[in-house]
Structures are given as structure tokens and as C-alpha cells.
Design a protein around this motif. Sequence first.
Motif, PDB file in Angstrom:
ATOM      1  N   HIS A  37       0.807  -1.228   0.000  1.00  0.00           N
ATOM      2  CA  HIS A  37       0.000   0.000   0.000  1.00  0.00           C
ATOM      3  C   HIS A  37       0.830   1.264   0.000  1.00  0.00           C
ATOM      4  O   HIS A  37       0.353   2.328  -0.342  1.00  0.00           O
ATOM      5  CB  HIS A  37      -0.929   0.009   1.206  1.00  0.00           C
ATOM      6  CG  HIS A  37      -1.842  -1.168   1.254  1.00  0.00           C
ATOM      7  ND1 HIS A  37      -1.531  -2.316   1.939  1.00  0.00           N
ATOM      8  CD2 HIS A  37      -3.040  -1.385   0.675  1.00  0.00           C
ATOM      9  CE1 HIS A  37      -2.506  -3.189   1.784  1.00  0.00           C
ATOM     10  NE2 HIS A  37      -3.431  -2.657   1.022  1.00  0.00           N
ATOM     11  N   PHE A  38       2.052   1.164   0.470  1.00  0.00           N
ATOM     12  CA  PHE A  38       2.955   2.317   0.397  1.00  0.00           C
ATOM     13  C   PHE A  38       4.367   1.789   0.186  1.00  0.00           C
ATOM     14  O   PHE A  38       4.723   0.729   0.700  1.00  0.00           O
ATOM     15  CB  PHE A  38       2.865   3.185   1.662  1.00  0.00           C
ATOM     16  CG  PHE A  38       3.207   2.471   2.943  1.00  0.00           C
ATOM     17  CD1 PHE A  38       4.513   2.447   3.430  1.00  0.00           C
ATOM     18  CD2 PHE A  38       2.221   1.809   3.664  1.00  0.00           C
ATOM     19  CE1 PHE A  38       4.822   1.790   4.614  1.00  0.00           C
ATOM     20  CE2 PHE A  38       2.526   1.135   4.849  1.00  0.00           C
ATOM     21  CZ  PHE A  38       3.828   1.130   5.320  1.00  0.00           C
ATOM     22  N   PRO A  39       5.157   2.517  -0.626  1.00  0.00           N
ATOM     23  CA  PRO A  39       6.505   2.012  -0.909  1.00  0.00           C
ATOM     24  C   PRO A  39       7.430   2.133   0.296  1.00  0.00           C
ATOM     25  O   PRO A  39       7.208   2.953   1.183  1.00  0.00           O
ATOM     26  CB  PRO A  39       6.975   2.909  -2.055  1.00  0.00           C
ATOM     27  CG  PRO A  39       6.066   4.074  -2.093  1.00  0.00           C
ATOM     28  CD  PRO A  39       4.811   3.726  -1.375  1.00  0.00           C
ATOM     29  N   ARG A  40       8.434   1.290   0.308  1.00  0.00           N
ATOM     30  CA  ARG A  40       9.497   1.381   1.319  1.00  0.00           C
ATOM     31  C   ARG A  40      10.046   2.785   1.325  1.00  0.00           C
ATOM     32  O   ARG A  40      10.217   3.372   0.266  1.00  0.00           O
ATOM     33  CB  ARG A  40      10.622   0.448   0.874  1.00  0.00           C
ATOM     34  CG  ARG A  40      10.969  -0.629   1.804  1.00  0.00           C
ATOM     35  CD  ARG A  40      12.228  -1.310   1.297  1.00  0.00           C
ATOM     36  NE  ARG A  40      13.170  -1.453   2.393  1.00  0.00           N
ATOM     37  CZ  ARG A  40      13.129  -2.463   3.257  1.00  0.00           C
ATOM     38  NH1 ARG A  40      12.235  -3.421   3.102  1.00  0.00           N
ATOM     39  NH2 ARG A  40      13.976  -2.520   4.241  1.00  0.00           N
ATOM     40  N   GLY A  41      10.315   3.308   2.517  1.00  0.00           N
ATOM     41  CA  GLY A  41      10.906   4.638   2.588  1.00  0.00           C
ATOM     42  C   GLY A  41       9.874   5.749   2.672  1.00  0.00           C
ATOM     43  O   GLY A  41      10.232   6.924   2.772  1.00  0.00           O
ATOM     44  N   THR A  42       8.587   5.409   2.622  1.00  0.00           N
ATOM     45  CA  THR A  42       7.554   6.433   2.811  1.00  0.00           C
ATOM     46  C   THR A  42       7.728   7.055   4.190  1.00  0.00           C
ATOM     47  O   THR A  42       7.920   6.322   5.168  1.00  0.00           O
ATOM     48  CB  THR A  42       6.146   5.796   2.699  1.00  0.00           C
ATOM     49  OG1 THR A  42       6.006   5.220   1.412  1.00  0.00           O
ATOM     50  CG2 THR A  42       5.051   6.825   2.918  1.00  0.00           C
ATOM     51  N   PRO A  43       7.670   8.404   4.295  1.00  0.00           N
ATOM     52  CA  PRO A  43       7.868   9.036   5.607  1.00  0.00           C
ATOM     53  C   PRO A  43       6.899   8.476   6.651  1.00  0.00           C
ATOM     54  O   PRO A  43       5.719   8.264   6.369  1.00  0.00           O
ATOM     55  CB  PRO A  43       7.559  10.509   5.336  1.00  0.00           C
ATOM     56  CG  PRO A  43       7.759  10.698   3.872  1.00  0.00           C
ATOM     57  CD  PRO A  43       7.463   9.379   3.226  1.00  0.00           C
TER      58      PRO A  43
END
Length: 327
Positions: A58-64
Motif C-alpha cells: 500500500h505504500f513504498p518502502r521509505g515512505t515518511p
Amino acid sequence: MTPRRELTEAEIITRFFAHPAPRRRDLLLGIGDDAAVTRLAAGYDLVTAVDAVFEGVHFPRGTPAQAVGHRCLAVNLSDLAAMGAEPLWATLALALPAADARWLGGFARGFGALADAWRVALIGGDTVRGPLGMSVTVHGRVRPGRFVQRCGARPGDGLYVTGNPGDAVAGRLLLDQPRRGSAVAALRRRFLYPEPRLREGRLLARVASAMLDVSDGLHDDAGKLLAASGVGADLDVGQLPLSTALRAVAGEERGRVLALTGGDDYELLFTVPARHERLLARLVRGWSCGVARLGTVSGRQGLRWRLDGRRFGFADRTYRHFAAGRR
Ligand code: ADP
Ligand code: MG
């Protein structure tokens, strides 16, 4: 120097999640016991939704971390918005690969700011070690029977969408690109910090015959609403409310396809019977997000997109977790 000891589960909870919840008289017992106790005011129905959000899906690695905290609550509040409900309480089951205090601080800030903004009390949860992901359950309320389902659209109803579909997926695609500028930043923000349309959803409950929130893409979700209602529609691609930022970054042609297939919009898609369309026009006056009429529901099954009178074809690249055609 001794290496820093990893935080214990109890420390994580007290440090990041056990802040005083917004003062709610309907919260009898919050975080700290075996379960939470709440009291639904007389004269309401309880509305419940749950959505899980995982890194890499649902969200890429490294998303804040702050954006992850915001998003996992926002996507759930969006489901309450689509029912026309007022949010009350949330629980959070959190899996972490490590007890990273900096990451947890950002996550709790993002989650907490959105919860406070809507006076949602975090009333419990669970904290475990595992691949980064979280499952949030939200509870809300509606007046008896006053929830909006997907299945109520009828031939002759107008079909509408709030906001600017396509922005979020463009923002997601731009996350790992070095491009800069205010349009790019605005699009990234729309992916990272979706705004649940709670105020709009509650007002729309007065006029909408069917409603859902757009999470998988406008084309896919419109298809779900129409199929659930046993109807179809001819919709006008020319009426898609593309934002200036999306036009600037992707161009009109690609912008349209992103708006139709992108997903992650968390806008409201709804139908309104002809007799309520004037009231709708009054309700939406002054909304910051805008509302666009895409076409009219018909008795002929299926969803057809048209542009300047011609059929509009596009490759459906909608993300599906299990079906064939995963991208
Ligand atoms: P138990 O072992 O009884 O399940 P836990 O130690 O898991 O208790 O949780 C203690 C308290 O902290 C409970 O009230 C639980 O709901 C709450 N809690 C645990 N993790 C979270 C979290 N991530 N967010 C909010 N509350 C949490
Ligand atoms: Mg527990």
C-alpha cells in the motif's frame, strides 16, 4: 558507549500511543486495560470499518513515517465518510520490524494529528514484531438507518465524484523521481496525506442514493457501485475533474487514464436522484474539494466511457491483490 536498548512493548505504547485521547464522554475506558469500553449514545447506529496497510503493498518502502501514520487512519475514515457516518473511535494493530523510536515518533504524530482533527479517540490496539504494516479499525455513528450503501443507484440518477481523481496515483509514481516543483509536491502530498471527505460524506448522505469511496480507481469503483445497484452508465471522460497540477505534470491524455485507473484517491463517488440535484448544488457550495457530474445512470448494465461522442478505450491497470493482471 553501550548500544541503546530497544524499547519494550509497554514503553512503545506509553510513549507513543497512550496520550490522552480527545475528551469524549462516550469513552469509558481507553488504553491500558485488556479492552476498551465505549458507550454509543442513544438514537444512533454503529458503523464499523477496517483496512490493513502494508509496506510494499500500500505504500513504498521509505515512505515518511508521518505519512504512513496519517494514511492508515485516513483510508479508514474515508470508508466512514462513504457511509455518511460521523467518526468516533479507532483501534490500531501495529506490526514493526524494530522498535525505532524516530520512526514511531513520526508515525504517532501523523496518526495523532489526523485523529485530533476529527476528534477520533484511539482507544486500543496491539503492538507486535513483524513486517511493517498496520490494521486500523474505526467506529462511527449514523442516525438510525441513515447510512448510504452502494446498491441504491437508479436509472436517471446523476453520477458524481468529489475532488481530483488521478492526483494521488501521479503523486505515488513521482515519489522516487528526482522531479521538483510545486505541482509535483502537491501531487505527492495527495498520495501521502489523503484527506478523508468526512464532512462531505455526512452532507451527501442527505441526497445520495448510493456512495462509495474511490480507493481502487474511478473506473473500477464506479463499476462496483453500478453493479451493486444492478444498473449501468455512460460517463463522459471530458467531465473528469483533472487538477491543474495533474495536467501540468502528466498532460491531459495521460492524466485522464490516471484518473480512471490510478486509485488511492479517497474521493467520494455517489449518485443523486434528479429530484435532489438542486439541493446537491446548494450543499456543495463552498466546498474546497469541488464536485463533478460525470454522467447519468441508465438501466443498461455496464460502464461505458465516452469522449466527444466516441467510445473512450484505455488499458485497465487497476491494482488487484489476488486476481490475474497484477501489475
Ligand atoms: P494485552 O496483552 O492485554 O493485549 P497489551 O500489552 O497488548 O495488552 O496492550 C496494553 C494496552 O495498550 C491495551 O489497552 C491495548 O489496547 C493498548 N495498545 C497496545 N498497542 C497499541 C497500539 N499500537 N495503539 C494503541 N493502543 C495500543
Ligand atoms: Mg495485546
